[in-house]
Design an enzyme around this catalytic site. Structure first.
Site, short mmCIF file in Angstrom:
data_model
loop_
_atom_site.label_atom_id
_atom_site.label_comp_id
_atom_site.label_asym_id
_atom_site.label_seq_id
_atom_site.Cartn_x
_atom_site.Cartn_y
_atom_site.Cartn_z
N MET A 10 -16.22 22.20 -20.31
CA MET A 10 -15.76 21.33 -19.24
C MET A 10 -14.25 21.21 -19.33
O MET A 10 -13.72 20.62 -20.28
CB MET A 10 -16.41 19.95 -19.33
CG MET A 10 -17.91 19.94 -19.12
SD MET A 10 -18.62 18.27 -19.31
CE MET A 10 -17.80 17.40 -17.95
N HIS A 59 -25.82 27.69 -13.97
CA HIS A 59 -25.71 26.34 -13.44
C HIS A 59 -26.44 26.32 -12.10
O HIS A 59 -26.14 27.11 -11.21
CB HIS A 59 -24.24 25.96 -13.24
CG HIS A 59 -24.04 24.57 -12.74
ND1 HIS A 59 -23.58 23.55 -13.55
CD2 HIS A 59 -24.27 24.01 -11.53
CE1 HIS A 59 -23.53 22.43 -12.84
NE2 HIS A 59 -23.94 22.69 -11.61
N GLY A 94 -23.53 19.46 -20.17
CA GLY A 94 -22.13 19.06 -20.17
C GLY A 94 -21.97 17.57 -20.02
O GLY A 94 -21.88 16.83 -21.00
N GLY A 119 -27.36 22.12 -15.77
CA GLY A 119 -27.14 21.30 -14.59
C GLY A 119 -28.03 20.08 -14.49
O GLY A 119 -29.25 20.20 -14.46
N CYS A 138 -16.80 28.53 -12.37
CA CYS A 138 -15.85 27.44 -12.11
C CYS A 138 -15.69 27.22 -10.61
O CYS A 138 -15.37 28.16 -9.86
CB CYS A 138 -14.50 27.75 -12.74
SG CYS A 138 -13.27 26.45 -12.42
#
Length: 325
Positions: A18, A178, A233, A210, A108
């Site tokens: 992250m 993700h 995350g 996710g 990203c």
């Protein structure tokens, strides 16, 4: 896709990269607490040349510790870019410095990164993704895993399986997915069933990522995705002991969280690390950022965040934290 079913296989918990949040200090603290099996660095942007060693050490000081956190948890070095040969050269340098694995960022969602042809925007070009993974895989020693992280797509999910197959055919060791597109950002829900569709089409290990905030989310994610391993995350930042809770849950044991006093001790430890490496004017922002991310999972964090929100003097901020003990 197969219907959801209970997944009782013990899986790995991976701390997700992250940007601006999961730095070496955060990795150190969370892995010291326990429950995490692997970490991935913030992405290292590759443009124009092979980076010097000091740049790799800035993102992954763990390279000076055989690629591990002080608790002995491996830290994968993640690269981001769109030039296959340049990424390959930088991957070689990271491997020579002791990176336990090289990860490639195709996920990203940052507008700035995407504008410069990096991250999730590459999911519109499966052929280029194949070239990147292949170039890096051929460049680094065979014993160094080359992995990738992707979203379900850029604008939509139409190329999700094409991208996963391109990554597999290029020789990747594993793939983290993700379960949202770039356009979907971080808005619920995460489409874990789509990870299951991808998993049915590839033979390499797939890691689900996710919207995992608690043990129930974790179990449902594994059931719908069919994945043993899960990358987390924001859930691990909001509740640093989530990895431990999940491990207990998997073993059929009590999955209670840590006492608030123990989390405060982590915050004070973090305070000290941040204060040692950043100018004073930035320290309070990092503490408030972490507290803000804890708010959805802890009523104590909600109250403390608003108590410290307007405090700028570091001594006052430290005293406010210490009063929580």
């Amino acid at each position: 896709m197969n219907p959801a079913k209970e997944n009782t296989q013990l899986g790995k918990i991976i701390l997700a990269p992250m940007e601006g949040v999961v730095d070496a200090t955060m990795r150190k603290l969370i892995t010291q607490l326990g429950g995490v099996d692997l970490c991935v660095t913030e992405f290292i942007r590759i443009t124009g040349y092979t980076l010097p060693e000091k740049e790799f050490l800035k993102y992954s000081p763990e390279l000076d510790n055989h690629g591990n956190t002080p608790a002995g948890i491996p830290v994968v070095v993640q690269l981001l870019g769109s030039e296959p040969e340049l990424l390959a050269m930088n991957a070689i340098r990271a491997a020579q410095m002791g990176a336990p694995a090289i990860d490639l960022n195709f996920g990203c969602p940052s507008k700035t990164v995407n504008k410069h042809r990096g991250g999730a925007v590459l999911l519109d070009e499966p052929a280029l993704i194949h070239q990147i993974v292949k170039a890096v895989r051929q460049a680094v020693p065979e014993n160094i895993p080359v992995t990738a992280k992707m979203r379900l797509g850029n604008q939509d999910k139409s190329l999700a399986i094409d991208n996963a197959c391109a990554i597999q055919e290029a020789g990747a060791t594993s793939l983290a997915v993700h379960a949202r597109t770039k356009v979907e950002g971080y808005k619920p829900p995460a489409h874990w069933e789509w990870i299951g569709r991808i998993k049915e089409q590839v033979s390499l290990p797939v890691i689900a990522n996710g919207e995992v905030w608690n043990c129930d989310d974790y179990q449902r994610c594994r059931e719908l995705s069919g994945c043993d391993d899960v990358m987390i995350g924001r859930g691990l930042i909001a509740r640093p002991e989530l990895g431990l809770m999940i491990k207990s849950f998997q073993l059929g044991q009590s999955a209670e969280g840590e006492a608030w006093s123990k989390i405060i001790l982590m915050l004070l430890d973090y305070f000290g690390h941040v204060e040692a490496k950043l100018p004073p004017k930035y320290v309070h922002g990092r503490i408030k950022q972490w507290l803000h991310m804890m708010r959805p999972q802890r009523p104590e964090a909600e109250k403390l965040f608003f108590d410290v929100k307007t405090i700028h003097d570091l001594n006052d901020l430290r005293s406010m934290l210490e009063r929580e003990l």
